[in-house]
Enzyme design. Structure first.
Site, PDB file in Angstrom:
ATOM      1  CG  LEU B  72      -2.098  -0.439   1.445  1.00 30.97           C
ATOM      2  CD1 LEU B  72      -3.034  -1.090   2.473  1.00 30.97           C
ATOM      3  CD2 LEU B  72      -3.369  -0.288  -0.215  1.00 30.97           C
ATOM      4  CG  ASN B  98      -8.609   0.670  -3.332  1.00 38.26           C
ATOM      5  OD1 ASN B  98      -8.468   0.670  -1.975  1.00 38.26           O
ATOM      6  ND2 ASN B  98      -9.522  -0.845  -3.194  1.00 38.26           N
ATOM      7  CB  CYS B 129      -5.185  -4.774   1.469  1.00 37.47           C
ATOM      8  SG  CYS B 129      -3.013  -4.901   0.736  1.00 37.47           S
ATOM      9  CE  LYS B 164      -9.804  -5.603  -5.119  1.00 35.24           C
ATOM     10  NZ  LYS B 164      -8.805  -4.772  -5.355  1.00 35.24           N
ATOM     11  CG  ASN B 191      -7.445  -8.067  -2.652  1.00 33.32           C
ATOM     12  OD1 ASN B 191      -6.485  -7.340  -3.736  1.00 33.32           O
ATOM     13  ND2 ASN B 191      -7.715  -6.648  -2.421  1.00 33.32           N
ATOM     14  N   GLY B 243      -7.472 -11.682 -13.713  1.00 29.81           N
ATOM     15  CA  GLY B 243      -6.701 -12.195 -14.406  1.00 29.81           C
ATOM     16  C   GLY B 243      -7.882 -11.659 -16.114  1.00 29.81           C
TER      17      GLY B 243
END
Lengths: 263, 304
Positions: B72, B98, B129, B164, B191, B243
């Site tokens: 981050l 975000n 995260c 998220k 994520n 992806g």
């Protein structure tokens, strides 16, 4: 910067395990500066998926050259490509070297394949210095004399070149930084340019003394190449004392003032 | 043809956006992509105070993907408001910020600060995260904790909220239901998947932080599956990611139930990936006589 597909003019082994790739890339050739790099895809597939950053060895008359060591999966793929094949290239990327003013005493120091971008730098310095190329000293190092890239061309350009080889086959037995340390004492250098593996850069920091301006090209694993992903971070001094932050090798570098780096 | 979608109050002219952390603050890609053509720009995760990020190496390549542990790195919310949001305001594109915190209070402060900042279309609440010691994934791995963050943030802002979600959970549907109940207007997923690579020549982990988040085509089937499951569990819109490199990849997410898609590491490989995804979706709709992108959202559920 551009992202285009360019045709390979040649891709030949020049010293064992190292290849010189020439690309017909006029947009890049006309804008490239010494120390900048290209970000290449190593094929069309998804494995290896990431681009590979490779420094520009030389650029002239519509052509761009990269001199690379076959070191891993990406460069192994590149090595298989042949004349006429197409490569997807982003470039020229990054900030290169600050060119010297005529009259400045300069040393150029390269370790192993780190010599690759210095060739382009020397070409530009040659144009600035004209007949005064004896104000520039070039120090290159490798395991053995035969592994020094571009030595003959550098001599042909008219620069005094000293070669350090670990096995004693060069002008000096030992590392390029040891050779530099010994020679630099008497040179009253204004500027030093260097490129090589991290241990060489650390050794150079201890050998260079307080006087000359020193610029080095830094290597780090890279993602996007345009400053977005923050993968290729490099520790730089921030404020007074022990403070540090991270710079981006791809866009803040790859060339940095050595004294700003936290090594 | 109609490409417009509404993600929990964020009106996007098309469904193609960027995955946070892979597109910087937009300007890094402005030389390759006309930012006006994106459905939205999701910028790099921001924290209250500047964060230096993790030591290097921060990335490792994997088969058809990569691990990252950036940690981050960002200049803090005030610098983002001062320096980056005004740049993006020049473009006709919604900007989604975000936000990431160590504590619930951090998220609340970020939300109320950004609520007053011009040029913010919505917030993506990063409770997933994997690369920070505190916060992050710790908030997103438990349905109740995740709901707690969203509830507090909800109370602090009127901006549309996108939660998220992390794939590093046993039941992503449960987390999705929980955050929807707590007031999230949309969810984005996935994520990165927590992963690891070891360099056998040195015997050491390839990343300085040992573990990192896996992204890229390697994770896509996992991501499509999770979008499918979450679509069945909640009624709020989904931004699908994981992806995506081309229109066919993106259409899988849309057919699984995503109303919008985010292009992530593909931008590193192909800086025009977002545009190619968009153009490919347009071509698909033309070729298949689809008049409105909404006709495609979740259609795989009717055909399974």
């Amino acid at each position: 910067m551009f992202n285009k597909k360019y045709t390979i003019v040649k891709n030949e082994e020049v010293i064992p395990g190292h290849r010189l790739m020439c690309l017909n890339a006029p947009e890049i050739a006309s804008r490239a500066a010494p120390g900048q790099f290209l970000h290449l895809r190593c094929g069309d597939g998804q494995d290896p998926i990431l681009r590979r950053p490779l420094s520009i060895h030389f650029a002239d008359r519509g052509r761009v050259y990269i001199l690379y060591r076959i070191a891993g999966r990406g460069t192994s793929r590149l090595a298989l490509m042949a004349r006429g094949d197409i490569v997807d290239v982003m470039g020229p990327l990054g900030r290169g070297f600050t060119l010297p003013a005529p009259g400045e005493r300069v040393a150029v120091v390269g370790g192993g394949i780190g010599a690759a971008p210095l060739f382009f730098l020397l070409k530009k310095i040659g144009k600035i210095y004209g007949k005064k190329k004896d104000m520039v000293r070039v120090f290159l190092g490798a395991s053995t004399l035969a592994m020094v890239p571009g030595a003959a061309q550098i001599r042909k350009m008219g620069f005094p070149l000293d070669i350090a080889a670990d096995d004693g086959s060069g002008d000096f037995k030992g590392t390029v930084v040891d050779m530099f340390r010994k020679e630099a004492k008497n040179l009253a250098l204004d500027r030093v340019y260097a490129c090589g593996p991290p241990p060489m850069i650390r050794a150079l920091a201890g050998a260079v003394g307080p006087d000359p301006a020193v610029e080095v090209s830094v290597e780090e694993r890279m993602g996007c190449g345009v400053g977005a992903c923050l993968s290729c971070a490099c520790k730089v001094r921030a404020g007074e004392g022990e403070g540090f932050g991270y710079a981006r090798v791809c866009t803040d570098g790859p060339v940095f003032d050595l004294r700003k780096l936290v090594l | 043809m109609n490409f417009a979608v509404n993600i929990g109050g964020i009106r996007m002219k098309n469904p193609v956006t960027t995955a946070s952390g892979t597109f910087g603050y937009g300007r890094e890609y402005a030389g390759f992509v006309d930012l006006n053509r994106l459905g939205a720009v999701v910028i790099k995760g921001v924290t209250l105070l500047p964060r230096p990020g993790n030591p290097t190496p921060r990335i490792a390549e994997t088969p058809a993907g990569m691990l990252n542990s950036i940690g981050l790195e960002n200049p803090g919310v005030e610098a983002v408001i001062e320096k980056h949001l005004p740049y993006l305001a020049r473009f006709d594109v919604p900007v989604i910020v975000n936000i990431a915190g160590d504590t619930v209070d951090d998220y609340v402060k970020l939300a109320s600060r950004l609520d007053k900042a011009p040029g913010v279309a919505g917030l993506e609440v990063n409770i997933s995260c994997p690369n920070v010691k505190k916060g992050g994934l710790a908030f997103g791995s438990d349905p109740d904790t995740a709901a707690g963050v969203i509830r507090e943030v909800r109370a602090a802002t009127r901006l549309p909220l996108i939660a998220k979600l992390s794939p590093n959970v046993t039941d992503i549907s449960a987390v999705a239901e929980s955050v929807a109940g707590a007031g999230a207007d949309a969810v984005s997923l996935i994520n990165t998947l927590l992963g690891m690579v070891i360099d056998v020549n040195t015997g050491r982990p390839a990343l300085a932080s040992v573990m990192g988040g896996l992204s890229g085509p390697a994770v896509r089937p996992v991501a499509v599956r999770m979008v499918w499951q979450v679509y069945r569990a909640v009624n709020i819109p989904i931004i699908g990611m994981g992806g995506i490199t081309c229109a066919e990849d993106a259409l899988q997410f849309i057919m699984a139930g995503a109303s919008a898609v985010a292009v992530g590491m593909a931008s590193f490989v192909n800086p025009r990936a977002t545009m190619e995804v968009l153009e490919g979706i347009e071509a698909y709709m033309r070729d298949n006589n689809v008049g409105d992108i909404k006709e495609l959202i979740g259609i795989a559920h009717e055909r399974s």
